[in-house]
Design an enzyme around this catalytic site. Sequence first.
Site, PDB file in Angstrom:
ATOM      1  N   ARG A 159       8.907  -0.254  10.388  1.00 56.33           N
ATOM      2  CA  ARG A 159       7.604   0.372  10.118  1.00 56.33           C
ATOM      3  C   ARG A 159       7.375   1.571  11.048  1.00 56.33           C
ATOM      4  O   ARG A 159       6.265   1.803  11.507  1.00 56.33           O
ATOM      5  CB  ARG A 159       6.455  -0.638  10.278  1.00 56.33           C
ATOM      6  CG  ARG A 159       6.572  -1.875   9.417  1.00 56.33           C
ATOM      7  CD  ARG A 159       6.487  -1.573   7.928  1.00 56.33           C
ATOM      8  NE  ARG A 159       6.565  -2.806   7.179  1.00 56.33           N
ATOM      9  CZ  ARG A 159       7.718  -3.357   6.773  1.00 56.33           C
ATOM     10  NH1 ARG A 159       8.868  -2.758   7.015  1.00 56.33           N
ATOM     11  NH2 ARG A 159       7.715  -4.485   6.107  1.00 56.33           N
ATOM     12  N   SER A 233      -0.832  -5.987   4.281  1.00 52.03           N
ATOM     13  CA  SER A 233      -0.447  -6.625   5.538  1.00 52.03           C
ATOM     14  C   SER A 233      -1.032  -5.849   6.710  1.00 52.03           C
ATOM     15  O   SER A 233      -0.721  -4.673   6.892  1.00 52.03           O
ATOM     16  CB  SER A 233       1.078  -6.678   5.658  1.00 52.03           C
ATOM     17  OG  SER A 233       1.631  -7.439   4.599  1.00 52.03           O
ATOM     18  N   GLU A 329      -0.159  -3.073  11.867  1.00 48.57           N
ATOM     19  CA  GLU A 329       0.644  -2.132  11.066  1.00 48.57           C
ATOM     20  C   GLU A 329      -0.260  -1.008  10.561  1.00 48.57           C
ATOM     21  O   GLU A 329       0.187   0.106  10.323  1.00 48.57           O
ATOM     22  CB  GLU A 329       1.283  -2.898   9.899  1.00 48.57           C
ATOM     23  CG  GLU A 329       2.093  -2.062   8.942  1.00 48.57           C
ATOM     24  CD  GLU A 329       2.679  -2.906   7.833  1.00 48.57           C
ATOM     25  OE1 GLU A 329       2.855  -2.373   6.724  1.00 48.57           O
ATOM     26  OE2 GLU A 329       2.986  -4.100   8.054  1.00 48.57           O
TER      27      GLU A 329
END
Length: 333
Positions: A159, A233, A329
């Site tokens: 990520r 998420s 995230e």
Amino acid sequence: MKDLKDYSLLQHNTFGISARCSRFLEYSSVEEAVCVAALLRAAGQPYMMIGQGSNLLLTQDYHGIVVHSAVKGIKPEGRQVVCGSGELWDDVVAWLVEHHLYGAENLSLIPGEVGASAVQNIGAYGVEVKDLISDVEAVEIATGRLCHFSNADCRYGYRDSRFKHEWRNAYLITHVTYMMETTYSPKLAYGNIRSELEHRQVTDVTATNIRQLIIDIRRAKLPDPTVTGNAGSFFMNPVVPRQQYETLAAEYPDMPHYTIDEDHEKIPAGWLIDQCGWKGRKLGRAGVHDRQALVLVNHGGATGQEIVTLCHTIQSDVKAKFGIDIIPEVNIV
């Protein structure tokens, strides 16, 4: 090109946060991106780039310029496919599967736009977009010149990419080129893909039915942001040293994990949060989704600060119980 003042960002973030920016610039071509870069240099104001806002949490009005790409187009060049940075990512995945170009099907239904895929290195079900990207085209804001970056140039990680660090706010992404496969090789090891195939009695595994299966799984466990505000998420899955994993596994033998290398294991953040009793709980107008503990939701009227408070409370509980730091995230602005 769009150039709007005192602009509402409500339709540009999937959390459904009501916030405004001082100015909104949108480009739909390389030439317009060059013009936007010049405007940013002349304005002397803070600025940020956004995509669909599916990985964004706004905590207040943004007293600066928000920049968005509306560059469209999906152009095949053999195994390579050049996509405009403003294309919706899932539209690209659908196009690829339809045209028998493989590798992205496990990334079906991930919200967001093509440009953001190259910044965030989106991933799901054992696949990361870094494994597909061959070239990123972008306009350098400081000079207005058109640049091309290879996959290696971007230094992709989990990520992560240089666009989130030293290249942050330095480039306007215009196109991303993906290198696809012409022979389908299914990736079924991650998550519950195999068990769901067995449950459906699917024996002929194709990219089309894997895409549909991924879509069905995601829809079953993730809330629709048009109904319940969320950014998918919220936390990254933590990667821990093997010794720490083994200590925890002795206490929690049913703890799911994924081997990264001989020294590291990845533990699902959703499992950690669920074990702390947060699944389905609320904290004011913010809460944790009742089917997926990795997803924080806006139950209606929540502010960005309320969601940040929930985030910090969950982080504290996970740290206290497992000794693990879980990192958002989502970009918090």
